[in-house]
Design a protein around this motif. Structure first.
Motif, mmCIF file in Angstrom:
data_model
loop_
_atom_site.group_PDB
_atom_site.id
_atom_site.type_symbol
_atom_site.label_atom_id
_atom_site.label_comp_id
_atom_site.label_asym_id
_atom_site.label_seq_id
_atom_site.Cartn_x
_atom_site.Cartn_y
_atom_site.Cartn_z
ATOM 1 N N ASN A 50 0.833 -1.192 0.000
ATOM 2 C CA ASN A 50 0.000 0.000 0.000
ATOM 3 C C ASN A 50 0.873 1.249 0.000
ATOM 4 O O ASN A 50 1.643 1.472 0.935
ATOM 5 N N PRO A 51 0.765 2.098 -1.009
ATOM 6 C CA PRO A 51 1.626 3.286 -1.071
ATOM 7 C C PRO A 51 1.404 4.261 0.078
ATOM 8 O O PRO A 51 2.345 4.927 0.505
ATOM 9 N N HIS A 52 0.171 4.334 0.594
ATOM 10 C CA HIS A 52 -0.082 5.237 1.720
ATOM 11 C C HIS A 52 0.635 4.751 2.974
ATOM 12 O O HIS A 52 1.234 5.539 3.699
ATOM 13 N N LYS A 57 5.362 4.939 6.785
ATOM 14 C CA LYS A 57 6.561 4.267 7.294
ATOM 15 C C LYS A 57 7.819 5.067 6.955
ATOM 16 O O LYS A 57 8.709 5.224 7.785
ATOM 17 N N THR A 58 7.879 5.570 5.723
ATOM 18 C CA THR A 58 9.028 6.366 5.304
ATOM 19 C C THR A 58 9.150 7.614 6.159
ATOM 20 O O THR A 58 10.240 7.980 6.592
ATOM 21 N N ASN A 59 8.027 8.267 6.428
ATOM 22 C CA ASN A 59 8.035 9.456 7.271
ATOM 23 C C ASN A 59 8.503 9.131 8.687
ATOM 24 O O ASN A 59 9.289 9.880 9.284
#
Length: 88
Positions: A50-52, A57-59
């Motif tokens: 899921n890109p969202h 997670k990246t943030n």
């Protein structure tokens, strides 16, 4: 706390999270995720289709940049202790 004591406390904290059967709030999960990834030197891989979710997670990882492995372990332990303390 010695390095060995920190490792034991970290493993115990991880086990307490893994053994917990109730759902966690999303903010708690993201914080634990980021600390865990930093603590285990696995911050370069983000899994999830899921890109969202990947963006969150990246943030979370971005917010923990600069932490040492030991700092991330300590923060993970503190977050786990705080979560279970407030649940009582």
């Amino acid at each position: 706390m010695t390095s060995q004591e920190l490792d034991i406390a970290f493993k115990n904290a991880v086990n307490s999270i893994n053994d917990h059967t109730e759902p966690f709030p999303a903010d708690v999960l993201l914080r634990l995720y980021a600390y865990y990834k930093r603590a285990t030197n696995d911050a370069d891989t983000i899994r999830g289709g899921n890109p969202h979710i990947s963006a969150f997670k990246t943030n979370a990882l971005f917010q923990t940049r600069g932490l040492t492995t030991d700092e991330a372990k300590q923060l993970y332990i503190e977050a786990v202790n705080q979560y279970f303390l407030y649940r009582k």
